[in-house]
Design a protein around this motif. Structure first.
Motif, PDB file in Angstrom:
ATOM      1  N   ALA A   1     -11.310   3.191  23.504  1.00  0.00           N
ATOM      2  CA  ALA A   1     -10.208   3.292  24.922  1.00  0.00           C
ATOM      3  C   ALA A   1      -9.718   4.648  25.434  1.00  0.00           C
ATOM      4  O   ALA A   1     -10.382   4.479  26.879  1.00  0.00           O
ATOM      5  CB  ALA A   1      -9.129   2.188  24.455  1.00  0.00           C
ATOM      6  N   ASP A   2      -9.609   5.388  25.045  1.00  0.00           N
ATOM      7  CA  ASP A   2      -9.552   6.355  25.154  1.00  0.00           C
ATOM      8  C   ASP A   2     -10.334   7.596  25.805  1.00  0.00           C
ATOM      9  O   ASP A   2     -10.553   8.276  26.863  1.00  0.00           O
ATOM     10  CB  ASP A   2      -8.367   7.477  23.726  1.00  0.00           C
ATOM     11  CG  ASP A   2      -7.232   7.563  23.488  1.00  0.00           C
ATOM     12  OD1 ASP A   2      -6.861   6.478  24.543  1.00  0.00           O
ATOM     13  OD2 ASP A   2      -7.119   7.568  22.628  1.00  0.00           O
ATOM     14  N   ILE A   3     -11.819   6.943  24.996  1.00  0.00           N
ATOM     15  CA  ILE A   3     -12.907   8.053  25.308  1.00  0.00           C
ATOM     16  C   ILE A   3     -12.646   7.229  27.224  1.00  0.00           C
ATOM     17  O   ILE A   3     -13.328   8.017  27.901  1.00  0.00           O
ATOM     18  CB  ILE A   3     -14.116   7.502  24.412  1.00  0.00           C
ATOM     19  CG1 ILE A   3     -13.715   8.473  23.447  1.00  0.00           C
ATOM     20  CG2 ILE A   3     -15.587   8.681  25.847  1.00  0.00           C
ATOM     21  CD1 ILE A   3     -14.733   7.995  22.689  1.00  0.00           C
ATOM     22  N   LEU A   4     -13.112   6.242  27.054  1.00  0.00           N
ATOM     23  CA  LEU A   4     -13.384   5.781  28.461  1.00  0.00           C
ATOM     24  C   LEU A   4     -12.320   5.395  29.672  1.00  0.00           C
ATOM     25  O   LEU A   4     -13.185   5.846  30.268  1.00  0.00           O
ATOM     26  CB  LEU A   4     -13.719   4.219  27.887  1.00  0.00           C
ATOM     27  CG  LEU A   4     -14.957   2.609  28.636  1.00  0.00           C
ATOM     28  CD1 LEU A   4     -15.287   3.403  28.911  1.00  0.00           C
ATOM     29  CD2 LEU A   4     -14.160   1.535  28.311  1.00  0.00           C
TER      30      LEU A   4
ATOM     31  N   VAL B   1      -4.979   0.261  23.877  1.00  0.00           N
ATOM     32  CA  VAL B   1      -4.768   0.053  25.421  1.00  0.00           C
ATOM     33  C   VAL B   1      -5.439   1.978  25.373  1.00  0.00           C
ATOM     34  O   VAL B   1      -4.687   2.310  24.873  1.00  0.00           O
ATOM     35  CB  VAL B   1      -3.571   0.168  25.542  1.00  0.00           C
ATOM     36  CG1 VAL B   1      -3.701   0.334  27.433  1.00  0.00           C
ATOM     37  CG2 VAL B   1      -3.521  -1.465  25.772  1.00  0.00           C
ATOM     38  N   GLY B   2      -5.807   3.009  26.453  1.00  0.00           N
ATOM     39  CA  GLY B   2      -5.646   4.132  27.082  1.00  0.00           C
ATOM     40  C   GLY B   2      -5.912   4.531  27.674  1.00  0.00           C
ATOM     41  O   GLY B   2      -6.086   3.450  29.310  1.00  0.00           O
TER      42      GLY B   2
ATOM     43  N   THR C   1      -7.685   1.309  30.528  1.00  0.00           N
ATOM     44  CA  THR C   1      -8.808   0.708  29.496  1.00  0.00           C
ATOM     45  C   THR C   1      -8.510  -0.201  28.603  1.00  0.00           C
ATOM     46  O   THR C   1      -7.115   0.386  27.751  1.00  0.00           O
ATOM     47  CB  THR C   1     -10.339   1.029  29.123  1.00  0.00           C
ATOM     48  OG1 THR C   1      -9.039   2.419  27.509  1.00  0.00           O
ATOM     49  CG2 THR C   1     -10.938   2.178  30.441  1.00  0.00           C
ATOM     50  N   PHE C   2      -8.503  -1.493  28.113  1.00  0.00           N
ATOM     51  CA  PHE C   2      -8.602  -1.999  26.362  1.00  0.00           C
ATOM     52  C   PHE C   2      -9.577  -2.448  26.148  1.00  0.00           C
ATOM     53  O   PHE C   2     -10.729  -2.289  26.438  1.00  0.00           O
ATOM     54  CB  PHE C   2      -7.941  -3.253  26.851  1.00  0.00           C
ATOM     55  CG  PHE C   2      -7.596  -3.389  28.445  1.00  0.00           C
ATOM     56  CD1 PHE C   2      -6.118  -3.208  28.282  1.00  0.00           C
ATOM     57  CD2 PHE C   2      -7.545  -4.477  29.003  1.00  0.00           C
ATOM     58  CE1 PHE C   2      -5.242  -3.126  29.411  1.00  0.00           C
ATOM     59  CE2 PHE C   2      -6.862  -4.370  30.475  1.00  0.00           C
ATOM     60  CZ  PHE C   2      -5.751  -4.074  30.410  1.00  0.00           C
TER      61      PHE C   2
ATOM     62  N   MET D   1     -14.610  -6.995  22.207  1.00  0.00           N
ATOM     63  CA  MET D   1     -14.324  -6.450  23.880  1.00  0.00           C
ATOM     64  C   MET D   1     -13.944  -5.192  24.275  1.00  0.00           C
ATOM     65  O   MET D   1     -13.279  -3.969  23.625  1.00  0.00           O
ATOM     66  CB  MET D   1     -13.826  -7.565  25.025  1.00  0.00           C
ATOM     67  CG  MET D   1     -14.141  -9.029  24.297  1.00  0.00           C
ATOM     68  SD  MET D   1     -13.194 -10.108  25.730  1.00  0.00           S
ATOM     69  CE  MET D   1     -13.844 -10.321  26.878  1.00  0.00           C
ATOM     70  N   ILE D   2     -14.954  -4.388  25.332  1.00  0.00           N
ATOM     71  CA  ILE D   2     -14.095  -3.886  26.139  1.00  0.00           C
ATOM     72  C   ILE D   2     -13.961  -3.531  27.591  1.00  0.00           C
ATOM     73  O   ILE D   2     -14.755  -4.685  28.184  1.00  0.00           O
ATOM     74  CB  ILE D   2     -14.631  -2.602  26.129  1.00  0.00           C
ATOM     75  CG1 ILE D   2     -16.073  -2.570  26.326  1.00  0.00           C
ATOM     76  CG2 ILE D   2     -14.653  -1.633  24.406  1.00  0.00           C
ATOM     77  CD1 ILE D   2     -17.013  -1.200  25.896  1.00  0.00           C
ATOM     78  N   ALA D   3     -12.863  -3.138  28.574  1.00  0.00           N
ATOM     79  CA  ALA D   3     -12.591  -3.526  29.581  1.00  0.00           C
ATOM     80  C   ALA D   3     -11.685  -2.404  30.549  1.00  0.00           C
ATOM     81  O   ALA D   3     -11.063  -1.260  29.125  1.00  0.00           O
ATOM     82  CB  ALA D   3     -11.232  -4.488  29.407  1.00  0.00           C
TER      83      ALA D   3
END
Lengths: 347, 347
Positions: free
Chosen positions: A113-116, A235-236, A124-125, A309-311
DNA sequence: AATTAGCACTCCGAGCTTTCGAGTGCTAAT
DNA sequence: ATTAGCACTCGAAAGCTCGGAGTGCTAATT
């Protein structure tokens, strides 16, 4: 079904791009210079009237330039956009950040999440691979002395969950032995979901054979178990909210922040794992707070270890093309990293 | 040293109160009705000129009402304010929230930050009783199978820290036995600080006698140890920032948020444990981001288990009297709860 | 039939002006 | 020492003007 001429598609595409980059409504004159075909501003104006009739673009006031409507973004995303090839440096960032050594799935997923968020400048989640198919592979009760005992639960995927409890009297190995035997005999190997269900009825009955007063143990076991079986979102880039939401009033911002802090709500927002990459725009998101934002979700697949999942949450005016390209790359890298991680526990 | 007449003190007090409650500069006419002494607005104006000469109040522009200066707040806090008796309902909230059962010191201290932020509508920090005096009372390595091992560290105060590691080869009890013996013989009973120091030099040497290749173990032990010995801050009511900082620009808000997210910075902000209750106003806080805020810190004392801190961050225009009263009550209740908690581990 | 030049019209936003009210400092009277 | 009276200041809100960017429409052109 809407069909557009080639020229109309070019105009819509240019409007989306300009508005996304500049943030201002786009007028016919500025489009003249940008379009690959040579036409006058009057022609573009005529075309824009048609696009507006179709509901793909709107004016902010009677004589303003145009901005894409939600429907317009939708058409753009579905029929015009091509995912951008991911930037070499971005890919390097991803690989480098996921390259380190991790001791927990959750660490990897949180890090993701942090990278994205760093790469996108949005929020991001991430959701770890679903736990519901995990099986119980071990349970320990470790007496720590001082009236404390630590319960440790291990799954076949290598997930470890633990919790410390304070109890009235110290436990000895002798007292624990029957409980541990019961778990090993009856529960190890079962999916966590099943164990969770059995906890309501069968387990208390069966346990009565082994223990005088099973309530204390049931509390402990149940607590660790439900902790292990619960979904967890990471969460990022919460701070990035400030950047892409500047014009809004602070109350909205506060509500959003509050939404992001209650991670259990996020399941509803993101929806169930689905197609590989999905874009939801504006009111297509089932949450009123997010009706002016866009959400790009992707499902990643770690084979039999489940799907996660990634969002990405950002403004509706978002560089979708880059985002979707990035999402694809991330999806692959994360799945690969996790497969690699799981290899340990497969042997 | 500033000395004020009784009437001047009444005026200053009224200005602080009015401005704190209403948020607007206070003029002479509105003060006429509020002061317990009967004087005209002209007299008040004359007095205000004197207070302004002393630097206790300022104007926002040439013909505006007055607001307290930092020096004015300072004087108010030091010489005028009486701590408000804490509201019965507030006390009940505190006692009820701390009344439940906790399994960790950190849970109690984190919960404290939340309660306090809820009662004050501001942002709060809490710091647990210092760990530096804790002693190592136990260390376990629990093999979990699947190349995983959990390290658990216990202190004499009942703090438990644990971490899971993935290792190349599974450990057996036999391999662990000498390590555990070494810890029990040589390190149990020592303050964590001392152990941490020894980790740099003595321990590797001594351990060489027991283990072929101590590096892996040293990593694990060191990691859990430093986790256990590190200070930890808990922040409550971050969302409240939005309420008392409304007029500021969003960039400042973002920086503040970012500051609160990096909890390791908070040690510098709060300062070392000191007098019981301390108020720092505006630029008295050693952090430029907070120069328009006030910080109330309190040290709570859990006897030989060390001292911890609680803090409230809010606007300079703050109901100090209520806050200080609340702080006092909270200080007592928290110390009492922690003493009660520690009783378990004292026997 | 499609495109384009020309033009009147619309609306926003920045900047300027006006007005109003709350508040001040000063002077002279009490 | 206190107070009434008054001229003066300033900010905030409301109203105003004006230029610029953009539109839709009409008539001419390709």
């Amino acid at each position: 079904m809407i069909t557009l001429t080639e020229r109309q598609r070019l105009i819509l595409k240019a409007i989306v791009r300009d508005y996304t980059e500049g943030g201002n409504p786009v007028g016919s004159k500025s489009l003249v210079q940008e379009l690959p075909v040579k036409v006058s501003s009057a022609t573009i104006r005529n075309e824009m009237v048609r696009l507006e009739d179709l509901g793909l673009i709107v004016k902010t006031h009677l004589s303003s330039g145009r901005i894409p409507s939600i429907k317009g973004y939708r058409y753009y995303v579905d029929h015009i956009l091509k995912p951008e090839k991911v930037d070499g440096r971005d890919l390097q960032v991803i690989q480098h950040s996921l390259g380190g050594e991790f001791h927990k799935i959750d660490e990897i997923v949180a890090q993701s999440a942090d990278i994205l968020s760093q790469l996108t400048s949005y929020t991001t989640f991430t959701l770890r691979p679903e736990l519901k198919d995990s099986r119980l592979s071990g349970f320990r009760l470790v007496p720590l002395g001082n009236h404390q005992v630590m319960a440790i639960l291990v799954t076949n995927n290598g997930d470890v969950e633990n919790q410390t409890f304070t109890i009235p009297n110290d436990l000895t190995g002798d007292e624990l032995e029957p409980v541990v035997r019961f778990i090993d005999d009856q529960l190890v190997g079962l999916p966590l979901q099943d164990v969770l269900q059995q906890l309501q009825r069968e387990i208390p009955l069966k346990l009565a054979k082994y223990l005088q007063n099973p309530d204390g143990f049931l509390d402990i076991f149940g607590s660790v178990l439900s902790k292990a079986a619960s979904e967890r979102f990471f969460v990022g880039g919460k701070l990035n909210l400030f950047n892409y939401t500047a014009q809004q009033n602070p109350k909205t911002l506060q509500s959003l922040y509050s939404l992001l802090d209650q991670t259990d709500n996020l399941a509803n927002v993101i929806g169930p794992p689905g197609q590989r990459i999905q874009v939801r725009i504006g009111n297509e998101i089932t949450n009123d707070l997010l009706k002016d934002y866009s959400l790009i979700t992707a499902t990643y697949d770690v084979d039999r270890h489940g799907k996660g999942m990634i969002a990405i949450l950002g403004p509706t005016a978002m560089p979708y093309s880059r985002m979707i390209g990035l999402m694809g790359a991330f999806q692959r890298e994360l799945a690969r990293k996790l497969l690699d991680y799981y290899r340990y526990f497969d042997e």
